[in-house]
Enzyme design. Structure first.
Site, PDB file in Angstrom:
ATOM      1  N   ASP A  30      -6.127   0.605   0.277  1.00  0.00           N
ATOM      2  CA  ASP A  30      -6.204   0.910   1.694  1.00  0.00           C
ATOM      3  C   ASP A  30      -7.606   0.526   2.170  1.00  0.00           C
ATOM      4  O   ASP A  30      -8.366  -0.091   1.433  1.00  0.00           O
ATOM      5  CB  ASP A  30      -5.940   2.389   1.934  1.00  0.00           C
ATOM      6  CG  ASP A  30      -6.876   3.253   1.119  1.00  0.00           C
ATOM      7  OD1 ASP A  30      -8.063   2.914   1.007  1.00  0.00           O
ATOM      8  OD2 ASP A  30      -6.431   4.273   0.573  1.00  0.00           O
ATOM      9  N   LYS A  71       0.830  -1.199   0.000  1.00  0.00           N
ATOM     10  CA  LYS A  71       0.000   0.000   0.000  1.00  0.00           C
ATOM     11  C   LYS A  71       0.872   1.260   0.000  1.00  0.00           C
ATOM     12  O   LYS A  71       0.698   2.146  -0.834  1.00  0.00           O
ATOM     13  CB  LYS A  71      -0.937  -0.017   1.218  1.00  0.00           C
ATOM     14  CG  LYS A  71      -1.816   1.190   1.341  1.00  0.00           C
ATOM     15  CD  LYS A  71      -1.263   2.136   2.359  1.00  0.00           C
ATOM     16  CE  LYS A  71      -2.103   3.392   2.413  1.00  0.00           C
ATOM     17  NZ  LYS A  71      -1.600   4.307   3.450  1.00  0.00           N
TER      18      LYS A  71
END
Length: 220
Positions: free
Chosen positions: A147, A129
């Site tokens: 996310d 991420k």
DNA sequence: CTCCCGATAT
DNA sequence: ATATCAGGAG
């Protein structure tokens, strides 16, 4: 029970959702984490794990004055850095990771933030991420950031089914045009912050309600 | 899988 | 009191 959506219908709905997002939020690559340099964004994203960006910004405002270079973070005292970032949660792990990460940046990358997913994820505290945020936001390299918002809303829209963030990343890569990958992150986060909350999403006033299976269920 | 972990909204 | 927040490491 409505008929199962065909692939062609899904593709058409994807296009409509993207057009609606562009209309509503524009196509500018904004960033909610305040920063002036790539390494500052890298640290801000590491700090943002399980914590709102607004609170990260409150801390980094002073933090980046106190530690004004990668080298300062690399040489930081762990206990002192822990106090500096205490309010963000996970402060011991984050402090340790940031120091280790910045030592690595100095020793292996000449103090610069690397440009590949492999090099980025080799740094302490940097997972897919965080790495994808850097690739997209700093280096303009098409990438999907999964996310909590992207995971939740992509699933609600029926654009992803997996629970695993990395698998969702690949699902979204197949369904979203490459030139919209970076924008997807930004637009969906904006949507998640203002309308499509994890708790009580405001489906009734969402501009995507007619295009979202989840909203159709909630409203009717 | 568990653990890390404080601040905020509900 | 509890869920949630631009997740990652062991």
């Amino acid at each position: 029970m409505a008929k199962k959506e065909t692939k062609a219908e899904l593709r058409a709905r994807v296009d409509q959702v993207l057009a609606a997002l562009d209309r509503e939020y524009g196509t500018e690559y904004i960033c909610y984490l305040n920063h002036e340099t790539p390494w500052q964004l890298l640290i801000a994203v590491i700090l943002s794990a399980q914590c709102t960006d607004a609170r990260v910004n409150m801390v980094t405002a002073d933090l980046f004055k106190k530690y004004d270079s990668v080298e300062k973070f690399a040489k930081a005292d762990a206990n002192e850095l822990e106090k500096d970032i205490h309010s963000l949660g996970f402060f011991r792990m984050k402090a340790k990771n940031i120091i280790s990460c910045c030592q690595d940046l100095m020793e292996r990358f000449g103090g610069e933030v690397p440009k590949t997913i492999e090099e980025l994820t080799s740094l302490a505290g940097v997972g897919r991420k965080t790495a994808n945020v850097i690739l997209g936001n700093i280096y303009n390299e098409p990438s999907i950031v999964v996310d909590t918002h992207v995971k939740r809303i992509s699933k609600k829209l029926g654009f992803a089914k997996s629970e695993d963030p990395e698998k969702i990343e690949y699902e979204l890569m197949k369904i979203l045009p490459r030139d919209h990958w970076i924008l997807w992150n930004i637009q969906i986060i904006t949507l998640g912050r203002s309308i499509c909350f994890a708790r009580r999403p405001k489906c009734g006033e969402c501009f995507l309600k007619d295009l979202c299976p989840s909203a159709q269920k909630t409203i009717s």
